[in-house]
Design a protein around this motif. Structure first.
Motif, PDB file in Angstrom:
ATOM      1  N   ALA A 247       0.750  -1.150  -0.107  1.00 13.68           N
ATOM      2  CA  ALA A 247       0.068   0.104  -0.033  1.00 13.68           C
ATOM      3  C   ALA A 247       0.919   1.270   0.041  1.00 13.68           C
ATOM      4  CB  ALA A 247      -0.901   0.010   1.137  1.00 13.68           C
ATOM      5  N   GLN A 248       1.975   1.045   0.606  1.00 10.88           N
ATOM      6  CA  GLN A 248       2.885   2.423   0.918  1.00 10.88           C
ATOM      7  C   GLN A 248       3.376   2.856  -0.415  1.00 10.88           C
ATOM      8  OE1 GLN A 248       6.282   1.750   3.769  1.00 10.88           O
ATOM      9  NE2 GLN A 248       7.254   2.619   2.112  1.00 10.88           N
ATOM     10  N   GLN A 249       3.989   1.466  -1.127  1.00  5.57           N
ATOM     11  CA  GLN A 249       4.581   1.723  -2.535  1.00  5.57           C
ATOM     12  C   GLN A 249       3.540   2.542  -3.491  1.00  5.57           C
ATOM     13  OE1 GLN A 249       6.484  -2.121  -2.970  1.00  5.57           O
ATOM     14  NE2 GLN A 249       7.983  -1.775  -1.634  1.00  5.57           N
ATOM     15  N   GLN A 250       2.411   1.974  -3.378  1.00  4.63           N
ATOM     16  CA  GLN A 250       1.330   2.621  -4.455  1.00  4.63           C
ATOM     17  C   GLN A 250       1.039   3.953  -4.016  1.00  4.63           C
ATOM     18  OE1 GLN A 250      -1.469  -0.832  -3.826  1.00  4.63           O
ATOM     19  NE2 GLN A 250      -1.812  -0.575  -6.024  1.00  4.63           N
ATOM     20  N   ALA A 251       1.167   4.313  -2.777  1.00  5.06           N
ATOM     21  CA  ALA A 251       0.959   5.733  -2.275  1.00  5.06           C
ATOM     22  C   ALA A 251       2.095   6.607  -2.799  1.00  5.06           C
ATOM     23  CB  ALA A 251       0.682   5.895  -0.745  1.00  5.06           C
ATOM     24  N   CYS A 252       3.394   6.021  -2.341  1.00  7.81           N
ATOM     25  CA  CYS A 252       4.498   6.722  -2.843  1.00  7.81           C
ATOM     26  C   CYS A 252       4.587   6.812  -4.277  1.00  7.81           C
ATOM     27  CB  CYS A 252       5.871   6.179  -2.535  1.00  7.81           C
ATOM     28  SG  CYS A 252       5.920   6.227  -0.560  1.00  7.81           S
ATOM     29  N   GLN A 253       4.098   6.036  -4.934  1.00 10.63           N
ATOM     30  CA  GLN A 253       4.035   6.120  -6.651  1.00 10.63           C
ATOM     31  C   GLN A 253       3.154   7.246  -6.990  1.00 10.63           C
ATOM     32  OE1 GLN A 253       3.249   2.285  -8.434  1.00 10.63           O
ATOM     33  NE2 GLN A 253       4.449   2.795 -10.326  1.00 10.63           N
ATOM     34  N   LEU A 254       1.976   7.297  -6.357  1.00 15.92           N
ATOM     35  CA  LEU A 254       0.989   8.285  -6.735  1.00 15.92           C
ATOM     36  C   LEU A 254       1.630   9.683  -6.302  1.00 15.92           C
ATOM     37  CD1 LEU A 254      -2.080   8.733  -7.828  1.00 15.92           C
ATOM     38  CD2 LEU A 254      -2.676   8.766  -5.408  1.00 15.92           C
ATOM     39  N   LEU A 255       2.299   9.487  -5.491  1.00 16.64           N
ATOM     40  CA  LEU A 255       2.893  11.143  -4.851  1.00 16.64           C
ATOM     41  C   LEU A 255       4.038  11.500  -5.584  1.00 16.64           C
ATOM     42  CD1 LEU A 255       2.448  10.514  -1.150  1.00 16.64           C
ATOM     43  CD2 LEU A 255       1.150  12.223  -2.688  1.00 16.64           C
ATOM     44  N   ASN A 256       4.642  10.339  -6.515  1.00 18.23           N
ATOM     45  CA  ASN A 256       5.694  10.539  -7.124  1.00 18.23           C
ATOM     46  C   ASN A 256       6.998  10.944  -6.360  1.00 18.23           C
ATOM     47  OD1 ASN A 256       6.948  10.902  -9.644  1.00 18.23           O
ATOM     48  ND2 ASN A 256       6.537  12.919 -10.044  1.00 18.23           N
ATOM     49  N   THR A 257       7.111  10.017  -5.227  1.00 16.82           N
ATOM     50  CA  THR A 257       7.864  10.299  -4.457  1.00 16.82           C
ATOM     51  C   THR A 257       9.430   9.890  -4.984  1.00 16.82           C
ATOM     52  OG1 THR A 257       6.372   9.397  -2.781  1.00 16.82           O
ATOM     53  CG2 THR A 257       8.878   9.555  -2.112  1.00 16.82           C
ATOM     54  N   ASP A 258      10.299  10.801  -4.573  1.00 16.04           N
ATOM     55  CA  ASP A 258      11.767  10.607  -5.007  1.00 16.04           C
ATOM     56  C   ASP A 258      12.431   9.425  -4.220  1.00 16.04           C
ATOM     57  OD1 ASP A 258      14.590  11.622  -5.988  1.00 16.04           O
ATOM     58  OD2 ASP A 258      14.833  12.241  -4.352  1.00 16.04           O
ATOM     59  N   LYS A 259      11.980   9.399  -3.180  1.00 15.40           N
ATOM     60  CA  LYS A 259      12.709   8.344  -2.470  1.00 15.40           C
ATOM     61  C   LYS A 259      12.070   7.904  -1.039  1.00 15.40           C
ATOM     62  CE  LYS A 259      17.578   7.066  -1.358  1.00 15.40           C
ATOM     63  NZ  LYS A 259      18.991   7.280  -1.284  1.00 15.40           N
ATOM     64  N   PHE A 260      12.090   6.654  -0.615  1.00 15.07           N
ATOM     65  CA  PHE A 260      11.345   6.463   0.782  1.00 15.07           C
ATOM     66  C   PHE A 260      12.250   5.689   1.558  1.00 15.07           C
ATOM     67  CE2 PHE A 260       9.372   2.428   0.024  1.00 15.07           C
ATOM     68  CZ  PHE A 260       9.148   2.671  -1.301  1.00 15.07           C
ATOM     69  N   TYR A 261      12.154   5.737   2.835  1.00 17.46           N
ATOM     70  CA  TYR A 261      12.762   4.868   3.831  1.00 17.46           C
ATOM     71  C   TYR A 261      12.004   4.034   4.780  1.00 17.46           C
ATOM     72  CZ  TYR A 261      16.731   8.245   2.505  1.00 17.46           C
ATOM     73  OH  TYR A 261      17.768   8.965   1.683  1.00 17.46           O
ATOM     74  N   ASN A 262      12.285   2.870   4.937  1.00 20.80           N
ATOM     75  CA  ASN A 262      11.656   2.200   5.969  1.00 20.80           C
ATOM     76  C   ASN A 262      12.253   1.839   6.963  1.00 20.80           C
ATOM     77  OD1 ASN A 262       8.822   1.866   4.689  1.00 20.80           O
ATOM     78  ND2 ASN A 262       9.878   0.677   3.145  1.00 20.80           N
ATOM     79  N   TYR A 263      12.381   2.367   8.213  1.00 21.46           N
ATOM     80  CA  TYR A 263      13.045   1.827   9.417  1.00 21.46           C
ATOM     81  C   TYR A 263      12.128   0.922  10.100  1.00 21.46           C
ATOM     82  CZ  TYR A 263      16.362   5.780   8.841  1.00 21.46           C
ATOM     83  OH  TYR A 263      17.353   6.516   8.509  1.00 21.46           O
ATOM     84  N   ASP A 264      12.812   0.209  11.085  1.00 17.04           N
ATOM     85  CA  ASP A 264      11.996  -0.932  11.787  1.00 17.04           C
ATOM     86  C   ASP A 264      11.937  -0.722  13.287  1.00 17.04           C
ATOM     87  OD1 ASP A 264      14.574  -1.584  12.163  1.00 17.04           O
ATOM     88  OD2 ASP A 264      14.466  -3.474  11.951  1.00 17.04           O
ATOM     89  N   PHE A 265      11.803   0.730  13.733  1.00 13.85           N
ATOM     90  CA  PHE A 265      11.546   1.015  15.005  1.00 13.85           C
ATOM     91  C   PHE A 265      10.309   0.019  15.236  1.00 13.85           C
ATOM     92  CE2 PHE A 265      14.435   4.305  13.785  1.00 13.85           C
ATOM     93  CZ  PHE A 265      15.333   4.284  14.935  1.00 13.85           C
TER      94      PHE A 265
END
Ligand SMILES: [Zn+2]
Length: 227
Positions: free
Chosen positions: A62-80
């Motif tokens: 879901a997050q990847q689809q959202a980032c795609q729609l937002l045309n996100t340059d880069k995203f980071y997934n931390y595991d806190f």
């Protein structure tokens, strides 16, 4: 061109709190990066069960689809650890954010309100404020905090300051696209009249707009602005 860094505890916070605003940034050709601090499902150092892993994968998708729609340059997934970020030394959270700030050199920051009910939201706010100390040569000129349904309005003044917006972004033309963004996170949404339902989020955006004479808006607290 703005360089926009969004720092959230959970995948879906960005869509609920500032999805319309990010769509606007994206339309303006601004560069957007997003940090997700937890996977929204599990605590770190625990054995992840198969069912949990499936949930994590669904949310990542879901997050990847959202980032795609937002045309996100880069995203980071931390595991806190989800819902347990108070168990982690604040310095670790701060340093994780500082690393991205050093690389990206953003001028705008969007993050959680410091008085939210959700503990992760409050920790992320603290860590962001620490990472964004206004030191000489800092590139950051704007810090805005947003509201997240079923966390911001469910808080109390004994937990933190009440959310009092003083900055509004007109998203009247972006209703359909924000709806699409929220739809990716359907599993995280509840049925109306729960405040974390797509309809309630829509109503909140209408009300925030109406407060300042617009059809629809996302509301923020302006924490710092340097011009
Ligand atoms: Zn959240």
């Amino acid at each position: 061109m703005n360089k926009v860094l969004v720092i959230v505890a959970h995948a879906d916070d960005e869509a609920i709190g500032c999805g319309g605003t990010l769509l606007k940034h994206s339309d303006n050709g601004d560069k957007i990066q997003i940090i997700y601090m937890t996977n929204g499902i599990s605590a770190r150092n625990t054995l992840i069960q198969e069912k949990e892993q499936k949930e994590i994968n669904k949310r990542l998708n879901a997050q990847q689809q959202a980032c795609q729609l937002l045309n996100t340059d880069k995203f980071y997934n931390y595991d806190f650890p989800d819902n347990q970020m108070d168990q982690v030394p604040l310095i670790n959270v701060t340093q994780a954010i500082e690393k991205v700030i050093d690389d990206f050199q953003p001028n705008m920051i969007y993050t959680h309100h410091g008085g939210d009910l959700n503990i992760d939201h409050r920790i992320v706010h603290q860590a962001v404020m620490t990472a964004c100390r206004p030191q000489p040569n800092s590139t950051i000129t704007t810090i805005l905090t947003f509201e997240v349904n079923s966390s911001t309005e469910w808080s109390s003044t004994s937990i933190g300051d009440y959310f009092m917006p003083n900055y509004f972004i007109d998203i009247s033309q972006l209703q359909t696209r924000k709806q699409q963004l929220l739809a990716y996170y359907q599993p995280e949404m509840r049925d109306f009249p729960h405040s974390r339902s797509i309809k309630a989020i829509n109503i909140l955006n209408q009300w925030r707009g109406n407060q300042v004479g617009l059809e629809r808006a996302e509301a923020f607290m302006l924490i710092r602005k340097i011009v």
